[in-house]
Structure formats: C-alpha cells, structure tokens
Design a protein around this motif. Structure first.
Motif, PDB file in Angstrom:
ATOM      1  N   ARG A 196       0.807  -1.224   0.000  1.00  0.00           N
ATOM      2  CA  ARG A 196       0.000   0.000   0.000  1.00  0.00           C
ATOM      3  C   ARG A 196       0.839   1.271   0.000  1.00  0.00           C
ATOM      4  O   ARG A 196       0.339   2.340  -0.298  1.00  0.00           O
ATOM      5  CB  ARG A 196      -0.992  -0.008   1.150  1.00  0.00           C
ATOM      6  CG  ARG A 196      -0.356   0.082   2.513  1.00  0.00           C
ATOM      7  CD  ARG A 196      -1.415   0.143   3.605  1.00  0.00           C
ATOM      8  NE  ARG A 196      -0.932  -0.538   4.787  1.00  0.00           N
ATOM      9  CZ  ARG A 196      -1.672  -1.308   5.541  1.00  0.00           C
ATOM     10  NH1 ARG A 196      -2.931  -1.493   5.260  1.00  0.00           N
ATOM     11  NH2 ARG A 196      -1.164  -1.883   6.596  1.00  0.00           N
ATOM     12  N   ASP A 197       2.129   1.153   0.304  1.00  0.00           N
ATOM     13  CA  ASP A 197       3.035   2.295   0.240  1.00  0.00           C
ATOM     14  C   ASP A 197       3.812   2.330  -1.072  1.00  0.00           C
ATOM     15  O   ASP A 197       4.787   3.062  -1.209  1.00  0.00           O
ATOM     16  CB  ASP A 197       4.015   2.265   1.419  1.00  0.00           C
ATOM     17  CG  ASP A 197       3.304   2.451   2.748  1.00  0.00           C
ATOM     18  OD1 ASP A 197       2.354   3.276   2.802  1.00  0.00           O
ATOM     19  OD2 ASP A 197       3.675   1.770   3.716  1.00  0.00           O
ATOM     20  N   ALA A 222      -7.143   3.310  -3.352  1.00  0.00           N
ATOM     21  CA  ALA A 222      -6.963   2.912  -1.950  1.00  0.00           C
ATOM     22  C   ALA A 222      -8.263   2.449  -1.301  1.00  0.00           C
ATOM     23  O   ALA A 222      -8.234   1.591  -0.425  1.00  0.00           O
ATOM     24  CB  ALA A 222      -6.355   4.057  -1.146  1.00  0.00           C
ATOM     25  N   GLY A 223      -9.380   2.973  -1.746  1.00  0.00           N
ATOM     26  CA  GLY A 223     -10.647   2.598  -1.126  1.00  0.00           C
ATOM     27  C   GLY A 223     -11.524   1.706  -1.972  1.00  0.00           C
ATOM     28  O   GLY A 223     -12.620   1.344  -1.562  1.00  0.00           O
ATOM     29  N   ALA A 264      -4.674  -1.541 -15.309  1.00  0.00           N
ATOM     30  CA  ALA A 264      -5.787  -1.947 -14.460  1.00  0.00           C
ATOM     31  C   ALA A 264      -5.187  -2.231 -13.084  1.00  0.00           C
ATOM     32  O   ALA A 264      -4.169  -2.917 -12.973  1.00  0.00           O
ATOM     33  CB  ALA A 264      -6.478  -3.186 -15.002  1.00  0.00           C
ATOM     34  N   CYS A 265      -5.797  -1.657 -12.077  1.00  0.00           N
ATOM     35  CA  CYS A 265      -5.355  -1.870 -10.700  1.00  0.00           C
ATOM     36  C   CYS A 265      -6.359  -2.779 -10.010  1.00  0.00           C
ATOM     37  O   CYS A 265      -7.566  -2.513 -10.029  1.00  0.00           O
ATOM     38  CB  CYS A 265      -5.279  -0.528  -9.967  1.00  0.00           C
ATOM     39  SG  CYS A 265      -4.891  -0.697  -8.206  1.00  0.00           S
ATOM     40  N   HIS A 315     -10.520  -7.982   4.617  1.00  0.00           N
ATOM     41  CA  HIS A 315     -11.445  -7.442   5.614  1.00  0.00           C
ATOM     42  C   HIS A 315     -11.589  -5.934   5.494  1.00  0.00           C
ATOM     43  O   HIS A 315     -11.542  -5.208   6.501  1.00  0.00           O
ATOM     44  CB  HIS A 315     -11.023  -7.840   7.024  1.00  0.00           C
ATOM     45  CG  HIS A 315     -11.298  -9.285   7.314  1.00  0.00           C
ATOM     46  ND1 HIS A 315     -12.229  -9.701   8.215  1.00  0.00           N
ATOM     47  CD2 HIS A 315     -10.772 -10.415   6.784  1.00  0.00           C
ATOM     48  CE1 HIS A 315     -12.264 -11.010   8.261  1.00  0.00           C
ATOM     49  NE2 HIS A 315     -11.392 -11.471   7.383  1.00  0.00           N
ATOM     50  N   GLY A 316     -11.732  -5.443   4.265  1.00  0.00           N
ATOM     51  CA  GLY A 316     -11.977  -4.028   4.027  1.00  0.00           C
ATOM     52  C   GLY A 316     -10.759  -3.130   4.084  1.00  0.00           C
ATOM     53  O   GLY A 316     -10.886  -1.917   3.957  1.00  0.00           O
ATOM     54  N   VAL A 317      -9.581  -3.702   4.278  1.00  0.00           N
ATOM     55  CA  VAL A 317      -8.346  -2.910   4.352  1.00  0.00           C
ATOM     56  C   VAL A 317      -7.493  -3.211   3.124  1.00  0.00           C
ATOM     57  O   VAL A 317      -7.275  -4.372   2.780  1.00  0.00           O
ATOM     58  CB  VAL A 317      -7.548  -3.239   5.635  1.00  0.00           C
ATOM     59  CG1 VAL A 317      -6.224  -2.488   5.662  1.00  0.00           C
ATOM     60  CG2 VAL A 317      -8.379  -2.940   6.874  1.00  0.00           C
TER      61      VAL A 317
END
Length: 183
Positions: free
Chosen positions: A30-31, A71-72, A91-92, A98-100
């Motif tokens: 995610r970074d 990110a969301g 395409a990402c 669990h929603g993260v």
C-alpha cells in the motif's frame, strides 16, 4: 477468520494473474513498495521500469494513481495513460483483506484489451494477495511486541516471548540467531 493460504506465495498470485490476463503484472504494497513482479517479455513503460529497478514508485507516481480512488476501491480500477509521466494505461486490482487495502496488483493495459469480466474474476486473486499481505503484517506486528518483551521484559516475560516467537515460525529450527543488547 483467515482463509488458509496452502503455502501460496505472492509470486504464485502474480504469476497466475499475469498468465490469465496475458500481460505483465506487479504487486506493490500500500506504500507502493515493490513486492514481486511477473516476467515481463514485452516492453514496459518508464514508470514500471523505475518501479522494478528502484523497488518502489515515486511519491509523484503514488499520488497520481491514488487520485483514481484505488486505496478505497474493492473493484478493479482502470487508470489512463499519461505520456508526460511515462505511464501507459493500467488496471489496478486492490489487494484487500477485511476491508483494508494492503497492496495493489497492477496489470499493464496499453491497448485496452483487458476484459472487465476477466478483471472482476481476477479480484479473487487480488483478495488472496491481500490475505497473504495481511498475514505477514500481523506476524511482523506480533514479532515487534515479542522482541520488545524479549529484550526489555523480566526473565519470565522474556522466556514467554521467546516461546511465542518460536511458535510463530518466524525462525527456522536451523537458523543461527545472534542478539546484542546495548545499554
């Protein structure tokens, strides 16, 4: 509850997505640190080259991609080309658990050949990557606490921490370990 991963690796997930989509794929955390990439037989854009060579994307590139809501999102997100930045369309597939969001699978799609239904099917693989990444994050978090207890706790706390570290499987039985305590 965690879904068992059956010794699957990030590399297995990336290779499978790359094979099914027939395009180069990378997995970043995610970074935007590079986790793993599939073989790239075709030419890739300058941003992909820098990501692989530097093992991370620049802050400018990260901000640009995040502006598309990756990110969301719990669905594939298409990002357009930006020739000025050296970016081809992609395409990402957000790697979530669990929603993260724990990371991103990126599939190059310069000629817009990737089918939406196929990308949707590959979200199961993105979820597998998210599960693997979440498991590693929890192990690292647990290890941080255990190492702290090992170094700073009294003898009983340190022994319990050593047993927990052993139970996590973080170190193999034949792995030599050295510790240095500085006052």
């Amino acid at each position: 509850e965690d879904e068992p991963v059956d010794e699957e690796s990030d590399e297995d997930v990336v290779d499978e997505v790359s094979r099914v989509l027939a395009t180069p794929v990378v997995l970043e955390d995610r970074d935007f640190n590079l986790v793993v990439f599939a073989a790239h037989a075709d030419a890739v854009d300058p941003v992909r080259q820098r990501t692989i060579l530097q093992r991370r994307s620049s802050a400018e590139v990260q901000d640009w991609f995040e502006a598309f809501g990756i990110a969301g999102s719990d669905h594939p997100v298409r990002t357009p080309a930006d020739p000025a930045r050296g970016i081809v369309a992609r395409a990402c597939l957000p790697a979530r658990w669990h929603g993260v969001t724990y990371g991103y699978l990126w599939a190059l799609d310069e000629h817009h050949r990737l089918d939406d239904a196929l990308l949707d099917r590959m979200m199961r693989q993105a979820a597998r990557a998210g599960t693997l990444m979440a498991q590693r994050a929890r192990i690292r978090q647990s290890l941080d606490g255990q190492v702290r207890d090992l170094l700073l706790g009294d003898r009983d706390v340190a022994e319990a921490a050593a047993e927990e570290i052993d139970g996590l499987g973080a170190l193999g039985r034949d792995v030599p370990v050295s510790a240095v305590v500085l006052d």
